[in-house]
Design a protein around this motif. Structure first.
Motif, mmCIF file in Angstrom:
data_model
loop_
_atom_site.group_PDB
_atom_site.id
_atom_site.type_symbol
_atom_site.label_atom_id
_atom_site.label_comp_id
_atom_site.label_asym_id
_atom_site.label_seq_id
_atom_site.Cartn_x
_atom_site.Cartn_y
_atom_site.Cartn_z
ATOM 1 N N ASP A 1 1.276 -1.394 -0.102
ATOM 2 C CA ASP A 1 0.069 -0.285 0.219
ATOM 3 C C ASP A 1 0.509 1.758 -0.059
ATOM 4 O O ASP A 1 2.260 1.155 0.751
ATOM 5 N N CYS A 2 0.430 2.570 -0.496
ATOM 6 C CA CYS A 2 1.208 4.036 -0.359
ATOM 7 C C CYS A 2 1.526 4.184 0.507
ATOM 8 O O CYS A 2 2.714 4.317 0.718
ATOM 9 N N ALA A 3 0.329 3.412 1.514
ATOM 10 C CA ALA A 3 0.917 4.605 3.034
ATOM 11 C C ALA A 3 1.703 3.746 3.977
ATOM 12 O O ALA A 3 2.828 4.320 4.532
ATOM 13 N N GLU A 4 2.181 2.517 2.853
ATOM 14 C CA GLU A 4 3.174 1.632 3.869
ATOM 15 C C GLU A 4 4.602 2.596 3.391
ATOM 16 O O GLU A 4 5.218 2.228 4.215
ATOM 17 N N VAL A 5 4.565 3.280 2.320
ATOM 18 C CA VAL A 5 6.305 3.415 1.588
ATOM 19 C C VAL A 5 6.277 4.593 1.625
ATOM 20 O O VAL A 5 7.489 5.199 1.944
ATOM 21 N N TYR A 6 5.194 5.656 1.490
ATOM 22 C CA TYR A 6 5.322 7.112 1.363
ATOM 23 C C TYR A 6 4.846 7.489 2.386
ATOM 24 O O TYR A 6 3.873 7.393 3.123
ATOM 25 N N ALA A 7 5.119 9.360 3.031
ATOM 26 C CA ALA A 7 4.927 9.807 3.572
ATOM 27 C C ALA A 7 4.402 11.048 2.747
ATOM 28 O O ALA A 7 5.458 11.702 2.724
ATOM 29 N N SER A 8 3.659 11.920 3.152
ATOM 30 C CA SER A 8 4.029 13.388 2.339
ATOM 31 C C SER A 8 4.349 14.030 3.645
ATOM 32 O O SER A 8 4.507 14.421 4.772
ATOM 33 N N VAL A 9 4.739 15.478 2.868
ATOM 34 C CA VAL A 9 5.582 16.088 3.412
ATOM 35 C C VAL A 9 5.354 17.479 2.700
ATOM 36 O O VAL A 9 6.109 17.971 1.396
ATOM 37 N N GLY A 10 4.738 18.303 3.438
ATOM 38 C CA GLY A 10 4.306 19.298 3.073
ATOM 39 C C GLY A 10 3.806 19.352 1.363
ATOM 40 O O GLY A 10 2.259 18.780 1.803
ATOM 41 N N PHE B 1 9.864 4.808 -7.109
ATOM 42 C CA PHE B 1 10.708 5.841 -7.017
ATOM 43 C C PHE B 1 9.713 7.256 -7.315
ATOM 44 O O PHE B 1 8.464 7.129 -6.870
ATOM 45 N N ILE B 2 10.697 8.667 -6.908
ATOM 46 C CA ILE B 2 9.765 9.016 -7.064
ATOM 47 C C ILE B 2 10.796 10.213 -7.574
ATOM 48 O O ILE B 2 11.590 10.001 -8.315
ATOM 49 N N VAL B 3 9.040 10.557 -8.829
ATOM 50 C CA VAL B 3 9.913 11.771 -9.911
ATOM 51 C C VAL B 3 9.857 13.084 -9.324
ATOM 52 O O VAL B 3 8.538 13.017 -9.050
ATOM 53 N N SER B 4 10.673 13.980 -9.765
ATOM 54 C CA SER B 4 10.277 15.568 -9.361
ATOM 55 C C SER B 4 11.289 16.089 -10.201
ATOM 56 O O SER B 4 12.433 15.938 -10.233
ATOM 57 N N GLY B 5 10.591 16.911 -11.102
ATOM 58 C CA GLY B 5 11.681 17.615 -11.937
ATOM 59 C C GLY B 5 12.418 16.910 -12.283
ATOM 60 O O GLY B 5 11.511 16.153 -13.336
ATOM 61 N N ASN B 6 12.932 16.658 -12.300
ATOM 62 C CA ASN B 6 14.358 15.942 -13.269
ATOM 63 C C ASN B 6 15.298 15.595 -12.427
ATOM 64 O O ASN B 6 15.941 14.421 -13.164
ATOM 65 N N ARG B 7 15.184 14.803 -11.568
ATOM 66 C CA ARG B 7 15.449 13.527 -10.216
ATOM 67 C C ARG B 7 13.949 12.605 -10.096
ATOM 68 O O ARG B 7 12.901 12.519 -10.049
ATOM 69 N N LEU B 8 15.029 12.096 -10.399
ATOM 70 C CA LEU B 8 14.201 10.386 -9.987
ATOM 71 C C LEU B 8 15.103 9.689 -8.749
ATOM 72 O O LEU B 8 16.589 9.912 -8.887
ATOM 73 N N ARG B 9 14.422 9.457 -7.784
ATOM 74 C CA ARG B 9 15.159 9.193 -6.600
ATOM 75 C C ARG B 9 13.980 7.813 -6.049
ATOM 76 O O ARG B 9 13.364 7.042 -6.097
ATOM 77 N N THR B 10 15.485 6.536 -5.790
ATOM 78 C CA THR B 10 14.395 5.434 -4.648
ATOM 79 C C THR B 10 14.803 5.394 -4.084
ATOM 80 O O THR B 10 15.717 5.905 -2.989
ATOM 81 N N PRO B 11 14.678 4.180 -2.864
ATOM 82 C CA PRO B 11 14.747 3.899 -1.459
ATOM 83 C C PRO B 11 16.689 4.155 -1.300
ATOM 84 O O PRO B 11 17.436 4.431 -0.088
#
Length: 140
Positions: free
Chosen positions: A43-52, A68-78
């Motif tokens: 479930d998304c809530a198990e992996v992610y938290a809302s920050v602002g 993974f998270i894509v924000s702008g031209n950045r991709l982050r994994t754990p």
């Protein structure tokens, strides 16, 4: 001497313009990839938290989460943070070239992905992979 210095400065200016243009091109091709993505039954809530206004990996970070998270031209994994260098068509898919770094090393990574009509995303291991791995969007 002054002419040579001006020519060098002009050349540097042109290289910044071309780098900036490719960054803009990559970002325009990334609109459908923006957000937090998760594969598998978690479930998304198990992996992610809302920050602002954004989303971050929940602490402690599950380094094995298929996320993974894509924000702008950045991709982050754990485990890694990547800059998306380019996005180019590869048949029905898109090839993303990433410049990634983790706690140990940095390297260039190539990823094949394709946005799906239902809003999900598929990641392919190579050109011969016909099934892909499906990711659902957790947030934008």
């Amino acid at each position: 001497m002054r002419v040579a210095g001006l020519a060098m400065a002009a050349g540097l200016g042109l290289s910044f313009v071309s780098v900036g243009a490719s960054g803009v091109m990559a970002q325009s091709n990334l609109a459908r990839y923006q957000g937090a993505w998760l594969s598998g039954g978690a479930d998304c809530a198990e992996v992610y938290a809302s920050v602002g206004k954004g989303t971050s990996f929940k602490r402690p970070v599950d380094i094995f989460a298929p996320a993974f998270i894509v924000s702008g031209n950045r991709l982050r994994t754990p485990q890694a943070s990547c800059r998306i260098k380019s996005v180019r068509p590869s048949g029905e898919r898109q090839r993303l070239v990433l410049d990634c770094a983790n706690a140990v090393a940095g390297n260039e990574v190539r990823v094949l992905m394709a946005p799906q009509p239902d809003g999900s995303l598929k990641r392919y291991f190579n050109e011969q992979d016909t099934g892909g791995t499906e990711y659902k969007r957790c947030s934008q």
